[in-house]
Design a protein around this motif. Structure first.
Motif: not given
Length: 61
Positions: A5, A16, A19-20, A23, A53, A57
């Protein structure tokens, strides 16, 4: 997971979804360095599932 993250945030991911996405497409070298799960059969490292994830979070935030 939190190292991933942080790497995503440093790379410019600000939501979000971003970020997902980051990753899910993290380079193998990054996954190796943070100690991601390693598949001995394929030799590849695997990031946590994007849903994992998101759930993590949500629990922290």
């Amino acid at each position: 997971m939190f190292a991933l993250v942080q790497a995503a945030l440093v790379s410019g991911a600000v939501s979000y979804a971003a970020i997902r996405h980051w990753i899910a497409r993290a380079p193998q070298e990054v996954l190796q360095r943070i100690g991601a799960r390693h598949d001995r059969r394929t030799g590849r490292y695997h990031a946590p599932h994007p849903d994992t994830v998101c759930r993590t979070l949500a629990q922290v935030g």
